[in-house]
Each structure stands twice: as C-alpha cells, then as structure tokens.
Enzyme design. Structure first.
Site, PDB file in Angstrom:
ATOM      1  N   ASN A   5      10.556   1.318   3.547  1.00  8.10           N
ATOM      2  CA  ASN A   5       8.877   1.181   3.774  1.00  8.10           C
ATOM      3  C   ASN A   5       9.398   2.652   4.398  1.00  8.10           C
ATOM      4  OD1 ASN A   5       6.184   0.683   4.193  1.00  8.10           O
ATOM      5  ND2 ASN A   5       6.739  -0.131   6.194  1.00  8.10           N
ATOM      6  N   ALA A  27       1.149  -1.073   0.244  1.00  6.28           N
ATOM      7  CA  ALA A  27      -0.565  -0.083  -0.301  1.00  6.28           C
ATOM      8  C   ALA A  27       0.586   1.835  -0.206  1.00  6.28           C
ATOM      9  CB  ALA A  27      -1.074  -0.148   1.239  1.00  6.28           C
ATOM     10  N   HIS A  54      -3.335 -10.369  -4.652  1.00  2.00           N
ATOM     11  CA  HIS A  54      -4.998  -9.837  -3.822  1.00  2.00           C
ATOM     12  C   HIS A  54      -5.609  -9.675  -5.074  1.00  2.00           C
ATOM     13  CE1 HIS A  54      -2.684  -9.080   0.342  1.00  2.00           C
ATOM     14  NE2 HIS A  54      -3.242 -10.348   0.028  1.00  2.00           N
TER      15      HIS A  54
END
Length: 248
Positions: free
Chosen positions: A223, A27, A124
């Site tokens: 990240n 995300a 997903h």
C-alpha cells in the site's frame, strides 16, 4: 519495510513459496487505473448526497439522487482499464497460485482483466449492474439509465415492478452474508494473505488479514500509505501497486 530491493525480494520469495495464496484488494489498485478514491477530498462522496439504504427504500426522491450518483460513477468506471496489478493477480489466479481474490472494489476491473468470476468475492458488491429488491432479477446500468431518462422516475423491475437497486452495499445495509462468510473462510485456509491497495480501515475487510495471520498464514501488505496492521505483517511494501506486482 519500504519498497527497497530487500522488501521486493522478500515479497517474491513469499509468493514463490506459497501453496494457497489469498489476495485482498482495495481502492489503491483502482486509483492506478484512473478511478478516483471516492472518499478523498473532491471525490464522489463530496459531490453528491450519500443516501442510506432505508432512505433509498422509502423515498422516490432519495432513489433519484442515488441513481444520479450511480450514473456519474458508471461514467467514471467506463473510462478505466485494468492495470499491471490487476493483470498480475489474474495471472496468479489462472496459474493456481491464488485460490481466492477478495475485493472491496465495486468497479469490475478484476473481471475485466480476466480473473474468473468464480474466484472473486466482492464483499461490497459491484456497481456495474443492479437487481430488483423483491424478485432479484438482474438489470444492467444502461437499462436503468434509459428507464429513468424516459420516465423521470427511479428504475423499477421490468418483471415485477418493484424497486431496483445497484448491486453495491449501501450505508445502513447489511453486508452480504454469503460473501462475508466465504471471505473469512478463505482467509483462515490460506498460507499467504496479501492485502493490496487497502487502508485496512473499513470493516469487516480490515479483519481479514488478522484472521489469516492468527490461522498461521504469512501476511504481506502492499500500500502507498501505512496501515494499522503494518506492524503485524511479515512484509510491508509502501509503493505503487502496479509497479510492485508488475515487477514480480
């Protein structure tokens, strides 16, 4: 290692030396394109009732609620455009540096950035289209919305009349077997695995970096926040995805 010059230089060296790189995105790369993190406070999961797969299949009311959320999500996705992170990954894939892109994201921004669909494993699913749960016929989201608004009922297949569902893995639904197996095979066969913008907290995607590392690959994690696997990585950069990848 933080986003220091040393960390960026080590990252650049690993990318330059890789013969078969695999990238996993989560995300974090999409939030930089303006797509909200659906799990965060105030995110989409706090605005709508989350429908599990069994409920969706059993109840017309549950299907209507789920489609209401899907259409809201589609409106959010329609405002987003790929960023420098998406574009750099596309560049790597097209140059042959990256053989496989595995993504947890359902927004289609990698394809929009130009990454060939055959190089992408969407573990997903993809929220930009839907399929009949019986015959598998693909339906576009706009078509599903038009049908619901016209009939007041959840979309059904134009070919066989059965239930249509967004091509996203729902809670309570099994992970796609083919895509999951392909993702683990890619992780085992690469010499550099790069996890980008993922918390590495959702399985089975969170198991992929360890799979690659155990098979002998170098491991890079980029990240903004720490992840449970940072201590196993060869290089960790805590910074914005677009800034880091765009600068390579």
């Amino acid at each position: 290692m933080s986003a220091s010059n040393t960390g960026i230089a080590a990252l650049a060296d690993m990318v330059a030396g890789a013969r078969n790189m695999v990238v996993l995105t989560g995300a974090g790369i999409s939030t930089e394109s303006g797509i909200p993190d659906f799990r965060s406070p105030g995110g989409i999961w706090s605005k709508f009732t989350i429908i599990e797969h069994a409920e969706f299949m059993a109840s017309q009311d549950a299907r209507l609620e789920d489609w209401r959320r899907r259409f809201f999500m589609e409106d959010q996705l329609g405002k987003a455009a790929p960023n420098a992170g998406h574009e750099k990954i596309t560049e790597w894939v097209k140059s042959g540096a990256c053989s496989t892109l595995i993504t947890q994201n359902i927004d289609g921004l990698h394809q929009q950035a130009g990454t060939p669909a055959e190089a992408i494993i969407e573990i997903h699913g993809n929220a930009r289209h839907a399929s009949c749960t019986k015959c598998g016929l693909r339906h576009e989201i706009a078509e599903c919305r038009e049908q619901l608004e016209r009939t007041g009922k959840a979309p059904c297949c134009r070919q066989c009349g059965q239930i249509v569902k967004s091509d996203v893995v729902m809670f309570g639904e099994a992970m796609p077997v083919e895509e999951t197996l392909a993702a683990f095979e890619a992780a085992r066969s690469c010499d550099l695995f790069m996890a980008v913008g993922t918390s590495l907290a959702v399985h089975p995607a969170a198991d992929l970096p360890a799979e690659a590392k155990q098979a002998g690959a170098g491991l890079v994690i980029i990240n903004r926040e720490e992840t449970p696997l940072d201590r196993y990585a060869d290089v960790v950069v805590h910074a914005g995805i677009g800034d880091v990848l765009g600068g390579l």
